[in-house]
Write a protein that holds these residues in place. Structure first.
Motif, PDB file in Angstrom:
ATOM      1  N   ARG A   1       0.850  -1.194   0.000  1.00  0.00           N
ATOM      2  CA  ARG A   1       0.000   0.000   0.000  1.00  0.00           C
ATOM      3  C   ARG A   1       0.882   1.238   0.000  1.00  0.00           C
ATOM      4  O   ARG A   1       1.931   1.263   0.644  1.00  0.00           O
ATOM      5  CB  ARG A   1      -0.897   0.017   1.232  1.00  0.00           C
ATOM      6  CG  ARG A   1      -2.052  -0.923   1.097  1.00  0.00           C
ATOM      7  CD  ARG A   1      -3.072  -0.694   2.221  1.00  0.00           C
ATOM      8  NE  ARG A   1      -3.377  -2.006   2.752  1.00  0.00           N
ATOM      9  CZ  ARG A   1      -3.054  -2.418   3.960  1.00  0.00           C
ATOM     10  NH1 ARG A   1      -2.467  -1.633   4.814  1.00  0.00           N
ATOM     11  NH2 ARG A   1      -3.333  -3.632   4.345  1.00  0.00           N
ATOM     12  N   ASP A   2       0.437   2.272  -0.696  1.00  0.00           N
ATOM     13  CA  ASP A   2       1.171   3.535  -0.694  1.00  0.00           C
ATOM     14  C   ASP A   2       0.325   4.671  -0.148  1.00  0.00           C
ATOM     15  O   ASP A   2       0.625   5.836  -0.335  1.00  0.00           O
ATOM     16  CB  ASP A   2       1.714   3.866  -2.087  1.00  0.00           C
ATOM     17  CG  ASP A   2       0.633   4.000  -3.135  1.00  0.00           C
ATOM     18  OD1 ASP A   2      -0.575   3.905  -2.796  1.00  0.00           O
ATOM     19  OD2 ASP A   2       0.984   4.208  -4.307  1.00  0.00           O
ATOM     20  N   ALA A   3      -0.744   4.305   0.545  1.00  0.00           N
ATOM     21  CA  ALA A   3      -1.615   5.271   1.221  1.00  0.00           C
ATOM     22  C   ALA A   3      -2.557   4.479   2.135  1.00  0.00           C
ATOM     23  O   ALA A   3      -2.787   3.285   1.903  1.00  0.00           O
ATOM     24  CB  ALA A   3      -2.423   6.080   0.211  1.00  0.00           C
ATOM     25  N   PRO A   4      -3.101   5.144   3.135  1.00  0.00           N
ATOM     26  CA  PRO A   4      -4.088   4.464   3.984  1.00  0.00           C
ATOM     27  C   PRO A   4      -5.325   4.064   3.185  1.00  0.00           C
ATOM     28  O   PRO A   4      -5.633   4.664   2.154  1.00  0.00           O
ATOM     29  CB  PRO A   4      -4.449   5.530   5.035  1.00  0.00           C
ATOM     30  CG  PRO A   4      -3.309   6.482   5.022  1.00  0.00           C
ATOM     31  CD  PRO A   4      -2.803   6.490   3.607  1.00  0.00           C
ATOM     32  N   ARG A   5      -6.021   3.065   3.666  1.00  0.00           N
ATOM     33  CA  ARG A   5      -7.282   2.657   3.040  1.00  0.00           C
ATOM     34  C   ARG A   5      -8.373   3.610   3.504  1.00  0.00           C
ATOM     35  O   ARG A   5      -8.649   3.710   4.699  1.00  0.00           O
ATOM     36  CB  ARG A   5      -7.613   1.217   3.415  1.00  0.00           C
ATOM     37  CG  ARG A   5      -6.601   0.237   2.819  1.00  0.00           C
ATOM     38  CD  ARG A   5      -6.766  -1.147   3.357  1.00  0.00           C
ATOM     39  NE  ARG A   5      -6.237  -1.187   4.730  1.00  0.00           N
ATOM     40  CZ  ARG A   5      -6.044  -2.282   5.427  1.00  0.00           C
ATOM     41  NH1 ARG A   5      -6.335  -3.454   4.912  1.00  0.00           N
ATOM     42  NH2 ARG A   5      -5.562  -2.241   6.655  1.00  0.00           N
ATOM     43  N   ILE A   6      -8.970   4.301   2.555  1.00  0.00           N
ATOM     44  CA  ILE A   6     -10.012   5.288   2.847  1.00  0.00           C
ATOM     45  C   ILE A   6     -11.135   4.611   3.635  1.00  0.00           C
ATOM     46  O   ILE A   6     -11.512   3.485   3.364  1.00  0.00           O
ATOM     47  CB  ILE A   6     -10.566   5.902   1.541  1.00  0.00           C
ATOM     48  CG1 ILE A   6      -9.441   6.510   0.699  1.00  0.00           C
ATOM     49  CG2 ILE A   6     -11.661   6.929   1.834  1.00  0.00           C
ATOM     50  CD1 ILE A   6      -8.761   7.709   1.296  1.00  0.00           C
ATOM     51  N   ASP A   7     -11.667   5.316   4.612  1.00  0.00           N
ATOM     52  CA  ASP A   7     -12.754   4.849   5.472  1.00  0.00           C
ATOM     53  C   ASP A   7     -12.354   3.680   6.377  1.00  0.00           C
ATOM     54  O   ASP A   7     -13.200   3.090   7.033  1.00  0.00           O
ATOM     55  CB  ASP A   7     -14.001   4.454   4.666  1.00  0.00           C
ATOM     56  CG  ASP A   7     -14.601   5.622   3.923  1.00  0.00           C
ATOM     57  OD1 ASP A   7     -14.499   6.757   4.425  1.00  0.00           O
ATOM     58  OD2 ASP A   7     -15.152   5.409   2.830  1.00  0.00           O
TER      59      ASP A   7
ATOM     60  N   GLU B   1       1.474  12.956  -5.309  1.00  0.00           N
ATOM     61  CA  GLU B   1       2.873  13.269  -5.018  1.00  0.00           C
ATOM     62  C   GLU B   1       3.330  12.711  -3.673  1.00  0.00           C
ATOM     63  O   GLU B   1       4.504  12.361  -3.505  1.00  0.00           O
ATOM     64  CB  GLU B   1       3.153  14.778  -5.113  1.00  0.00           C
ATOM     65  CG  GLU B   1       2.396  15.627  -4.118  1.00  0.00           C
ATOM     66  CD  GLU B   1       1.007  16.092  -4.574  1.00  0.00           C
ATOM     67  OE1 GLU B   1       0.459  16.978  -3.905  1.00  0.00           O
ATOM     68  OE2 GLU B   1       0.476  15.563  -5.570  1.00  0.00           O
ATOM     69  N   ILE B   2       2.433  12.584  -2.720  1.00  0.00           N
ATOM     70  CA  ILE B   2       2.780  11.993  -1.423  1.00  0.00           C
ATOM     71  C   ILE B   2       2.916  10.480  -1.576  1.00  0.00           C
ATOM     72  O   ILE B   2       3.843   9.861  -1.041  1.00  0.00           O
ATOM     73  CB  ILE B   2       1.742  12.362  -0.342  1.00  0.00           C
ATOM     74  CG1 ILE B   2       1.728  13.875  -0.105  1.00  0.00           C
ATOM     75  CG2 ILE B   2       1.992  11.600   0.954  1.00  0.00           C
ATOM     76  CD1 ILE B   2       3.061  14.447   0.393  1.00  0.00           C
TER      77      ILE B   2
END
Length: 149
Positions: free
Chosen positions: A40-46, A131-132
């Motif tokens: 994963r390259d970001a948290p899972r939304i919700d 970009e993050i």
């Protein structure tokens, strides 16, 4: 499914005298775990407001045991499990904070990668801009290990 706890990072931050951010040096490495080989390259939304990583170089077997709370791992699962290592200083340069958020299990030590970095104990955003996300992935050291390595 309940929404993510907006107080998780603050409530789980370590009580180190240097603070839960400064206690992890820029030179340090953190470990990211994957059950599928895709990270994963970001948290899972919700579902979450930060990405979970472990302090230091943690073998895939140990990281999996922590996540699974000691429950058995099937052989077919072991073939897909991977860990990769990320530079803390580079994560910070990319605009993220790395906060020491240890759980009840002493080892490995849990940390949270949080964006934005300006007040990570009190404010986390799950929807990381491209970009993050790219900056997060760029912090990968190039080293990766599987279950038996």
């Amino acid at each position: 499914m309940p929404s993510p706890n907006p107080n998780y990072v603050r409530d789980h931050a370590c009580s180190d005298p240097d603070g839960p951010i400064s206690c992890i040096a820029d030179e340090a490495v953190v470990t990211q775990h994957s059950f599928t080989g895709q990270y994963r390259d970001a948290p899972r939304i919700d579902r979450e407001l930060s990405l979970s990583v472990f302090r230091g170089r943690v073998p895939a077997r140990n990281a999996t045991s922590y996540i699974r709370m000691g429950r058995p791992v099937e052989e077919w699962e072991r073939r897909k499990i991977r860990v990769r290592f990320l530079h803390v200083g580079r994560l910070r340069e990319a605009g993220l904070a790395v906060v020491h958020t240890p759980g009840r299990v002493a080892s490995p030590e849990h940390c949270s990668a949080v964006w934005p970095a300006d007040d990570p104990l009190n404010s986390q955003v799950a929807d990381w801009p491209p970009e993050i996300r790219e900056g997060f992935n760029a912090c990968f050291t190039g080293e990766e290990e599987g279950w038996e390595e």
